[in-house]
Design a protein around this motif. Structure first.
Motif, PDB file in Angstrom:
ATOM      1  N   ASN A  18       0.847  -1.193   0.000  1.00  0.00           N
ATOM      2  CA  ASN A  18       0.000   0.000   0.000  1.00  0.00           C
ATOM      3  C   ASN A  18       0.884   1.246   0.000  1.00  0.00           C
ATOM      4  OD1 ASN A  18       0.566   0.779   2.882  1.00  0.00           O
ATOM      5  ND2 ASN A  18      -0.422  -1.193   3.265  1.00  0.00           N
ATOM      6  N   ALA A  19       0.246   2.397   0.030  1.00  0.00           N
ATOM      7  CA  ALA A  19       0.972   3.661  -0.111  1.00  0.00           C
ATOM      8  C   ALA A  19       1.847   3.995   1.082  1.00  0.00           C
ATOM      9  CB  ALA A  19      -0.020   4.797  -0.365  1.00  0.00           C
ATOM     10  N   ARG A  20       1.769   3.249   2.163  1.00  0.00           N
ATOM     11  CA  ARG A  20       2.660   3.507   3.297  1.00  0.00           C
ATOM     12  C   ARG A  20       4.115   3.194   2.916  1.00  0.00           C
ATOM     13  NH1 ARG A  20       0.016   1.217   8.785  1.00  0.00           N
ATOM     14  NH2 ARG A  20       1.407   2.758   9.695  1.00  0.00           N
ATOM     15  N   LEU A  21       4.304   2.412   1.856  1.00  0.00           N
ATOM     16  CA  LEU A  21       5.659   2.121   1.392  1.00  0.00           C
ATOM     17  C   LEU A  21       6.255   3.269   0.581  1.00  0.00           C
ATOM     18  CD1 LEU A  21       5.140  -1.602   0.309  1.00  0.00           C
ATOM     19  CD2 LEU A  21       6.554  -0.793   2.209  1.00  0.00           C
ATOM     20  N   ALA A  22       5.460   4.284   0.298  1.00  0.00           N
ATOM     21  CA  ALA A  22       5.927   5.400  -0.540  1.00  0.00           C
ATOM     22  C   ALA A  22       6.727   6.391   0.293  1.00  0.00           C
ATOM     23  CB  ALA A  22       4.738   6.081  -1.210  1.00  0.00           C
ATOM     24  N   ARG A  44       0.081  -5.313   6.938  1.00  0.00           N
ATOM     25  CA  ARG A  44      -0.153  -5.751   8.315  1.00  0.00           C
ATOM     26  C   ARG A  44       0.375  -4.764   9.352  1.00  0.00           C
ATOM     27  NH1 ARG A  44       1.489 -12.213   7.852  1.00  0.00           N
ATOM     28  NH2 ARG A  44      -0.420 -12.888   6.780  1.00  0.00           N
ATOM     29  N   TRP A  45       0.961  -3.675   8.898  1.00  0.00           N
ATOM     30  CA  TRP A  45       1.582  -2.730   9.824  1.00  0.00           C
ATOM     31  C   TRP A  45       0.515  -2.101  10.725  1.00  0.00           C
ATOM     32  CZ3 TRP A  45       6.715  -2.833   9.880  1.00  0.00           C
ATOM     33  CH2 TRP A  45       7.385  -1.921  10.711  1.00  0.00           C
ATOM     34  N   PRO A  46       0.766  -2.033  12.043  1.00  0.00           N
ATOM     35  CA  PRO A  46      -0.249  -1.461  12.938  1.00  0.00           C
ATOM     36  C   PRO A  46      -0.626  -0.035  12.551  1.00  0.00           C
ATOM     37  CG  PRO A  46       1.522  -2.534  14.183  1.00  0.00           C
ATOM     38  CD  PRO A  46       1.971  -2.495  12.756  1.00  0.00           C
ATOM     39  N   PRO A 103       3.802   4.524  12.969  1.00  0.00           N
ATOM     40  CA  PRO A 103       4.284   4.978  11.651  1.00  0.00           C
ATOM     41  C   PRO A 103       5.208   3.933  11.022  1.00  0.00           C
ATOM     42  CG  PRO A 103       5.409   6.146  13.428  1.00  0.00           C
ATOM     43  CD  PRO A 103       4.324   5.350  14.071  1.00  0.00           C
ATOM     44  N   LEU A 104       5.032   3.715   9.721  1.00  0.00           N
ATOM     45  CA  LEU A 104       5.916   2.799   9.018  1.00  0.00           C
ATOM     46  C   LEU A 104       7.121   3.601   8.530  1.00  0.00           C
ATOM     47  CD1 LEU A 104       4.967   0.056   6.456  1.00  0.00           C
ATOM     48  CD2 LEU A 104       6.971   1.480   6.124  1.00  0.00           C
TER      49      LEU A 104
END
Length: 475
Positions: A417-421, A460-462, A466-467
């Protein structure tokens, strides 16, 4: 009917293969059977998505996608709903199947209107099917904009209108909450803008066996869990060397190194390109810092380029002699700018040395010598061409990362998802791939597995945490 989950290698079919399936099935079945099956499947899913919806807007276009909408309207009417159909077509020019379904819907008492109802609890998008390649305009575009602006679920029939079924490209398209892909799953649902546009994807094969029509690509399946034998040691899991970290960019090399260590490599060496970099990672003392040019790369799995800057160019001739190699970031940029390095990379691939390239779209542009629009317009074709040109496995990063092998196999990753951006997550991925190559895993499988797990970790990151790349590296 099944919900498409990231749990198996779902086959994906391009337009030509889908048309062949459709034609073969239509020839073997009574007339209009496929459209009737499709309409019933759509109506069933619509009822499941919004069981209490009363008014359903069914937006139908001029082709067979609209015909599926007519069939769905017929069933919803019979089941006590109040479907309202807007049709942007002409009866005289409609396909034969769509005309037959139009007559059936009218005979069932379905309401037709020039404009959608003032309020609706569910919309069905049957405006444009898989054969449409032009950007929507006029009344079709207006209907798309109204659907997207409304606070109600939208079920796209086969593919969100305006989305390219093969590439996932769109200038304007429906953003559906659900999509029911019919007969075959289309690659465009899972890459580029497809994941945002399609929402939750469902699949109904309409009782047509596609076994004789191989897929253009597959969704990456979850990797098998590897169990470590008790009778093993650090040498059983290989050595990884990370070469990168030019002045001011040591963090990228450390992220890749920590990621490789936490992903199972037996030993990890860091070869900084900055001569003034420290000799120890105090937060991860397990890493062994060495001068990059002292490492015996011929027996190692090497990740080269993470934070490499211009300095990486001097290290590439040695890195290209590694047993297994992941080229990332500045390593790819250096290759793109140097014909001799390109030839060396091609020779490496042709002799079968495990090699994985991990470009983001702009890096792919540099390697291919084409514009960003060309690469993003057909991500599968771009990844395939890179894999062919350099005889290497290619990981074209982005929404729906594409993994291509030199022999032509293609997978699209369904996780992430976009949290990897954020900065650094690509370095983590390079380290994970290198760790899998270190134990002798096939390059295509290693890349597919690492990309899948990388995305899964983000999924799966809570939500309350913050990732960051540094946290992802040690997860």
């Amino acid at each position: 009917m099944q919900r498409v989950m990231p749990d198996r290698p779902w086959p994906l079919h391009d337009l030509a293969a889908t048309r062949r399936l459709e034609q073969a099935a239509a020839a073997a079945l009574p007339p209009h059977t496929l459209m009737q099956r499709a309409g019933l499947a759509v109506a069933r899913l619509a009822s499941a998505i919004a069981p209490h919806a009363r008014t359903v807007w069914i937006a139908c276009g001029p082709g067979n996608n609209g015909g599926d909408g007519f069939e769905a309207a017929l069933h919803l009417k019979r089941w006590g709903k109040e479907p309202v159909v807007t049709w942007r077509g002409e009866e005289a020019r409609a396909p034969e199947d769509a005309r037959a379904s139009l007559r059936r819907a009218r005979e069932a008492g379905v309401a037709f209107a020039a404009e959608p109802p003032q309020r609706w609890e569910l919309a069905l998008d049957g405006l444009l099917g898989i054969g449409s390649t032009r950007a929507p305009e006029g009344a079709l575009l207006h209907d798309i904009e109204r659907m997207n602006a409304a606070d109600a679920p939208v079920l796209a029939i086969d593919i969100p209108s305006g989305l390219h079924a093969e590439t996932g490209a769109a200038t304007a398209c429906v953003h559906a909450s659900h999509t029911l892909s019919l007969l075959a799953l289309k690659p465009g649902l899972f890459t580029l803008q497809g994941r945002d546009a399609a929402g939750c994807v469902w699949f109904d094969d309409l009782q047509v066996d596609a076994a004789g029509e191989p897929g253009t690509a597959t969704l990456s399946p979850p990797p098998a869990r590897a169990l470590r034998p008790h009778a093993s040691h650090k040498g059983s899991y290989g050595d990884v060397a990370v070469i990168g970290g030019a002045p001011g960019m040591a963090g990228a090399a450390l992220l890749a190194s920590r990621a490789a260590l936490h992903h199972g490599a037996g030993r990890v060496f860091v070869g900084f390109l900055d001569p003034d970099a420290g000799a120890l990672d105090a937060r991860q003392p397990d890493l062994m810092v060495r001068p990059w040019d002292s490492l015996g790369l011929a027996e190692m799995s090497v990740a080269c380029g993470c934070g490499g800057g211009e300095a990486v160019r001097m290290a590439l001739p040695r890195a290209l002699g590694a047993r297994a190699l992941v080229l990332d970031a500045d390593g790819l940029n250096a290759i793109a700018a140097d014909a001799q390095l390109q030839s060396a990379l091609q020779a490496r691939g042709h002799r079968g040395a495990p090699t994985v390239l991990t470009p983001h779209p702009l890096e792919a542009v540099r390697l291919l010598g084409e514009g960003t629009k060309a690469v993003q317009a057909d991500r599968i074709a771009a990844a395939r061409e890179l894999a062919r040109r350099f005889a290497s496995v290619v990981v074209l990063k982005g929404s729906g990362t594409v993994i291509a092998a030199p022999h032509g196999a293609v997978r699209i990753n369904p996780t992430g998802n976009a949290r990897l951006a954020i900065a650094g997550t690509g370095d983590v991925l390079a380290g994970w791939i290198a760790a899998r190559l270190a134990v002798g895993e096939d390059a295509f499988e290693a890349a597919s597995a690492a990309v899948y797990l990388h995305g899964l970790a983000a999924d799966r990151w809570p939500a309350d945490r913050p990732l960051t790349a540094s946290a992802l590296a040690v997860s």
